[in-house]
Design a protein around this motif. Structure first.
Motif, PDB file in Angstrom:
ATOM      1  N   ILE B  70      38.327 -59.739  62.859  1.00  0.00           N
ATOM      2  CA  ILE B  70      39.283 -58.645  62.848  1.00  0.00           C
ATOM      3  C   ILE B  70      38.607 -57.397  63.407  1.00  0.00           C
ATOM      4  O   ILE B  70      37.560 -56.984  62.891  1.00  0.00           O
ATOM      5  N   ARG B 120      37.106 -62.059  58.721  1.00  0.00           N
ATOM      6  CA  ARG B 120      38.321 -61.814  57.917  1.00  0.00           C
ATOM      7  C   ARG B 120      38.088 -61.974  56.417  1.00  0.00           C
ATOM      8  O   ARG B 120      37.622 -63.025  55.975  1.00  0.00           O
ATOM      9  N   THR B 122      40.801 -61.377  54.601  1.00  0.00           N
ATOM     10  CA  THR B 122      42.202 -61.759  54.455  1.00  0.00           C
ATOM     11  C   THR B 122      42.808 -61.363  55.803  1.00  0.00           C
ATOM     12  O   THR B 122      42.211 -60.555  56.517  1.00  0.00           O
ATOM     13  N   SER B 123      43.971 -61.921  56.166  1.00  0.00           N
ATOM     14  CA  SER B 123      44.375 -61.793  57.570  1.00  0.00           C
ATOM     15  C   SER B 123      45.607 -60.943  57.845  1.00  0.00           C
ATOM     16  O   SER B 123      46.154 -60.982  58.946  1.00  0.00           O
ATOM     17  N   ILE B 126      45.287 -58.785  61.331  1.00  0.00           N
ATOM     18  CA  ILE B 126      45.304 -59.502  62.618  1.00  0.00           C
ATOM     19  C   ILE B 126      46.640 -60.221  62.794  1.00  0.00           C
ATOM     20  O   ILE B 126      47.174 -60.325  63.909  1.00  0.00           O
ATOM     21  N   VAL B 151      37.527 -67.511  54.474  1.00  0.00           N
ATOM     22  CA  VAL B 151      37.461 -66.051  54.487  1.00  0.00           C
ATOM     23  C   VAL B 151      36.152 -65.618  53.832  1.00  0.00           C
ATOM     24  O   VAL B 151      35.518 -66.391  53.122  1.00  0.00           O
TER      25      VAL B 151
END
Lengths: 490, 490
Positions: B70, B120, B122-123, B126, B151
């Protein structure tokens, strides 16, 4: 057509990108060289993964999971390995961000790691460091482990699926008591890959071994399967490495054998990746979109109703419900697209683009005549078939399509393995016809490098079933005992 | 016993570690805070993943895959989000190593990234940056996507499975046209998790919402399922977040609604992780090893032969082959352990340690009497049962065990939800009994913080099925309309 695709003859490379993007397989991302795998593309990968995973388990392997990060010092422990991966890797150096005086997020200099971590480009080093604790005696062998994971290689020039900074793959890492067992494992896994490529992806492959210059960094021997794309370029579709005792020595992994003597453990590793999706696309697709082999198509059959008004729709629905139930019972992945957002013509183009092997159109008049229109994606032919017994016919048709795609790819491939006896002929064939050129080579990396410089072609492999044949190297004229396969490659 | 396990009463924390390590679920790795998930532990995760994945697909979700990295600037776009994750993250700053003059591998200073990349945690960022390109109209909604991924959160204190720097999880990220739809999705996925926990993991859970202080960074509401461990500490087993329009605003994701007006999209995200394996272990296991609920045990039944000589062995083999065929036909995961490396007593201890729900021992004399010895892992009871009809009996027994484990955990949990009306009672109960304390609270984060400081207990959730009840806050005496559940937690 709802979406324009560049023709192959016009710009093969752009055609490929169009298919990937407009077929809904993947998308570019905001991160350099990394892609987003979209649901349709991921569905394809899930199907491929499930087939391969079952094959790995049938051959005695278990899945496990090892850390994403590799301490920098581990990479350096196997000399060739570090040379192969250190120059293109993502390096984690810090573990915290902070706000600077202006409120901007910056790296916190006080959170520097003692030792940098490399995002795994492959996992031999972290895995063999772990195997050290798991292996003491011959009773712990063979150790047969596979991992499904993401890996990162900082490639400078990237292509969707074919070469991305991050990709998904599986990597098998096995440990054995003898060299013979490890070599047998290496060959067994190559055959698993070849079987998968040929019988599921409808992709004929040459089984071979790499020349020393093309070996995996740290391997004694790299076995590979090589496929041919429609533009005449080769693509390495899977590799299986005999690592000898290199990693066992680098990480000091010894076992006591049956005679109670200590010896280093013998290793293999083997992998295929999301790159296979790129190979699949380039092997079978055409100027109208994707063409997917039925056995791994996420959707094998789509049914499109053609009707006016609710009454006609209700009758068609009833018949389709029967048909889909029968197809599903036979294990067919089928979708009934009766959404009223789009007209039938739009749907036809959409599923053509997505490469669904069989399309069934069913209209009110068809229903009266007790028939349906069946369209094959591969041949683009249509026929009207009786509704009675249709499910059985579709099941057989899917197999026919699978076989036809394989036969077509095989004929193309076989037609594109051409012998060359001089460097001039070699270059001319490469430029005019492409494909694999079968030629004599003096066995040195130096000559291989010069041929590459001259022609952009590399040795794809020395085929496993090669016949011995006296000859002379096309470049140096030195004696040679067998032909090897050269090609320009992805 | 082949392997010593610390008793729960002696050291609960050490007991847990012993089970994870000696049960073969996971191992420490050379990378700080990262673990190796061993084949047996990964088999457990694969089983959990398969059940959940099928539930996600049944509820209309598709899998996709987004980049591991990210860009630093993305994290900063949602103000609360960045505060939640920036202080514990792995930062990639360079893309190459080089050899220094002494031949040592070092980071190449010329290969510094223009913008740092975060691995990441958490996503959301992105993914919402990608959704911007995928969503234009209400016809593109709802967008229902899930990702299975690794992650990284740079936790300072780690515990195998419960809190690791890298972990495996799934994260659902959905986009909706209205707040109502997004909230319904959030609640639906919470129910999917609760159903999975209760009916597969045999783990009773309280469904609730988090207090503002415990919300996910960037959420308007965090729904959760909370489980209770045998030591009286709570464990958050899954969360489902209603994100409102926060991420749509941060990444400018608008859609034109049916009235052709532009509006920001509504979002949810939801996840469970390999932490669930820690919860499973702590909920059911005992001082002799793991106890696994049959529905997710990688191995449900193990059969151990007891014999002298090949003749007895052959007879037992024949009978066992019949039995395993019947069990497999009924969908039971069964293993016949006839390896001669280890004696039956060693095998009994090993499968007890590994928590296999049912063990069948079959000896030569049993065969003469047409019976087998059946041992239940959960109750540690044995009985001799007729071989005729044994497969059916085993199938029923597995269901009994599943139910018994759930009932036992439920009784324990229900016995450990205790009301407290003063802070003194609250503290005494926490120390003497543990579990959930049901107490009035004035609704402020300040009071919640003070209670945490005083007692180490946090608000686990405000149960969804809460009854309204007039009362006064245990700390401040201010008015309150409902009790909430406090606990010390993992």
């Amino acid at each position: 057509m709802s979406k324009e695709i560049t023709a192959r003859s016009e710009d093969y490379s752009q055609w490929y990108n169009d298919l990937i993007l407009k077929g809904g397989l993947a998308d570019y991302s905001a991160v350099r060289g990394c892609m987003v795998i979209k649901p349709y593309g991921f569905g394809l990968w899930e199907g491929m993964r499930d087939v391969l995973d079952a094959k790995f388990k049938e051959t005695g392997h278990q899945n496990a999971y090892f850390p994403l990060f590799i301490p920098k010092s581990f990479l350096s422990k196997e000399a060739e390995h570090v040379d192969g991966f250190a120059t293109e890797c993502a390096v984690v150096t810090h573990h915290r961000l902070m706000k600077d005086p202006e409120g901007k997020m910056v790296v916190d200099p006080s959170a520097k790691l003692e030792e940098e971590l490399i995002v795994r480009p492959t996992s031999e080093t972290i895995i063999w460091n772990t195997y050290k604790d798991w292996i003491q005696s011959y009773r712990d062998l063979p150790l047969l482990i596979n991992q499904w994971a993401n890996v990162v290689r900082w490639e400078m020039r990237t292509r969707l699926f074919l070469r991305t900074a991050e990709f998904l793959w599986q990597e098998g890492h096995t440990a054995h008591a003898t060299a013979e067992e490890a070599i047998a494992e290496t060959q067994q896994m190559l055959e698993v890959y070849a079987d998968f490529a040929e019988n599921y992806m409808a992709l004929p492959v040459v089984r071979g071994v790499k020349s020393p210059a093309e070996r995996f960094a740290g391997a004694l021997d790299t076995y590979c399967i090589e496929a041919l794309m429609q533009d005449g370029k080769a693509l390495q579709a899977g590799t299986s490495h005999f690592l000898g005792q290199n990693f066992a020595k680098a990480f000091d992994v010894k076992f006591s054998n049956k005679e109670n003597k200590l010896d280093y453990v013998w290793a293999t590793s083997w992998g295929v990746s999301t790159r296979l999706i790129g190979a699949l696309v380039m092997a079978h697709s055409d100027d109208d979109g994707l063409v997917l082999p039925p056995r791994i198509a996420p959707l094998q059959v789509v049914i499109v109703p053609i009707y006016k008004g609710d009454e006609q729709k209700a009758k068609i629905d009833a018949k389709v419900n029967e048909l889909t139930a029968e197809l599903r019972k036979a294990g067919v992945r089928v979708k009934y697209d009766d959404s009223d957002n789009n007209r039938p013509g739009w749907k036809f183009a959409e599923y053509e683009m997505k490469g669904v092997p069989v399309r069934i159109a069913l209209g009110a008049r068809d229903l009266e005549n007790n028939v349906a229109e069946i369209a094959r994606r591969d041949t683009k032919t249509k026929e009207s078939l009786p509704l009675d017994g249709l499910a059985d016919r579709i099941v057989a048709l899917l197999e026919e399509i699978q076989q036809q795609l394989y036969n077509k790819a095989l004929a193309f491939r076989d037609d594109h393995i051409t012998p060359a006896d001089t460097i001039e002929e070699f270059e001319r064939l490469l430029d005019e016809k492409g494909g694999f050129i079968s030629a004599h080579w003096d066995g040195t990396s130096e000559t291989e490098g010069k041929i590459k410089e001259l022609t952009k072609a590399t040795i794809r492999c020395i085929p496993l079933n090669n016949k011995l044949e006296e000859g002379t190297c096309i470049l140096t004229g030195k004696p040679s005992t067998q032909r090897v396969l050269f090609a320009r490659a992805y």
